[in-house]
Design an enzyme around this catalytic site. Sequence first.
Site, short mmCIF file in Angstrom:
data_model
loop_
_atom_site.label_atom_id
_atom_site.label_comp_id
_atom_site.label_asym_id
_atom_site.label_seq_id
_atom_site.Cartn_x
_atom_site.Cartn_y
_atom_site.Cartn_z
N LYS A 78 0.85 -1.20 0.00
CA LYS A 78 0.00 0.00 0.00
C LYS A 78 0.88 1.25 0.00
O LYS A 78 1.92 1.28 0.67
CB LYS A 78 -0.90 -0.04 1.24
CG LYS A 78 -1.93 1.09 1.32
CD LYS A 78 -2.84 0.92 2.54
CE LYS A 78 -3.85 2.05 2.65
NZ LYS A 78 -4.79 1.87 3.80
N SER A 158 -9.80 2.42 2.98
CA SER A 158 -8.85 3.13 2.13
C SER A 158 -7.92 2.20 1.37
O SER A 158 -7.28 2.61 0.40
CB SER A 158 -8.02 4.09 2.98
OG SER A 158 -7.20 3.36 3.89
N SER A 182 -10.33 0.03 7.27
CA SER A 182 -9.75 0.15 5.92
C SER A 182 -9.07 -1.12 5.40
O SER A 182 -8.61 -1.13 4.26
CB SER A 182 -8.74 1.30 5.88
OG SER A 182 -9.43 2.53 5.92
#
Length: 495
Positions: A78, A158, A182
């Site tokens: 990420k 997210s 998330s």
Amino acid sequence: MSDLNKLGLAEARDALRKGEVNSVELTESCLKAIDEADALNAFVHKTPEIALERAKAADERIKGGDAPAMCGLPIGIKDLFCTKGVPSQAASKILEGFKPEYESTVSQQLADAGAVMLGKLNMDEFAMGSSNETSVYGNAVSPWRRGNDDAQLTPGGSSGGSASAVAADLCLAATGTDTGGSIRQPAAFTGITGIKPTYGRCSRWGIVAFASSLDQAGPMTKNVRDAAIMLETMCGHDPKDSTSAELAVPNFEAMLTGDIKGKKIGIPKEYRMDGMPAEIEKLWADGAEMLKAAGAEIVDISLPHTKYALPAYYVIAPAEASSNLARYDGVRYGRRATLAQGDGITEMYEKTRAEGFGHEVQRRVMVGTYVLSAGFYDAYYNRARRVRTLIKEDFEDVFAAGVDAILTPATPSASFGLGEMTEADPVQMYLNDVFTVTVNLAGLPGVSVPAGLDKQGLPLGLQLIGRPWEEGDLLNTAYALENAAGFVAKPGKWW
């Protein structure tokens, strides 16, 4: 072996050890899949050179016989994790051009274990969002579609890029972070497994901060066994992070027996929300029946302060964000606005932050600054902190009464279309976190397991919440649920 990118971590690890495949072949298969999947916008910084170099090193290490479980396995990282010499932007314009001179502890631990980094993954800007629509790179897109409808769907947020990449078999697994859901919400939206470990189990050092008392890294994988394998590598004490727990990390995979006889599973009545879709209600009831059939005892429990969790979270998280994001001012790194003649330092701060932050980040920074201001500190921030303590005590009481895990829905709906939740009403978007934020507020481990499809053929997930530091036990309960649910659906390839 063809379609090597479709393997999970455990399958690929075993194939590597048997010499049926090598890491370079695995990595090349993933790199090819990534290049063909630009329509998903999941990978935003591709690192094929680093990937192949690490794959070659991993193959040598495997030949030498001293390879850890993650050695040679291609994964995505990420964009919130700092990676040395590779853009680490937290999906924000304000960090344009930022290439750290250091590596986050979690990504370093994965690299040390021989994992192969394929590149950086899309996300909501500074991890603020539930749909991956606040990214400077543009929306990440789910590989799933509603029936024959061509509308693009959100992979959740997210960690949307991570979820999309794992579900579409662009990588074998990915790192995510979870501040209010998330990891678990995007995992539920895309039919994969995601675990947020206990706060302090994974180091936060080198992960761009959103809300420091809530953020926690975790793995996003194709199944529960893979989550156990990757989580073990990601965990461990880190002296560079004062909130990192000095606890031994167990062999989580070895704890996956599937035996949950005699375990007490709590069903909290407060999670029965008004207007909850019948499909979610049924999935939850079916999940409880599955665990009961596996030998667990299902008990009704009460978590009375649940109804205050969302408002408390949306005071505490923006407050911490406004403090953490004060460092982005155009002085030391990242973007600096072009200044007019006569502009001073105040104008530089104002213009840089106005240009660099997207609307959602600006909104949360302003909310956070407001609740921390002198006149409202007690009315909002301190009150929210007291509510947080009460939420934590609710869970402690339930666990003290002998409950081993708590079963809830992961999300209030299946994935929705990109652009369907309007900018005009951000609260609609915030309601996506209704089942997940309590876990962050209490610092507990939570895992999302895919358990079924809705009538449009989209994945739905169930959440299990565990006792602090007992991720192994929680994963074993998740493993039993996964075996009973038998979820094997994959998105049809359209990209």
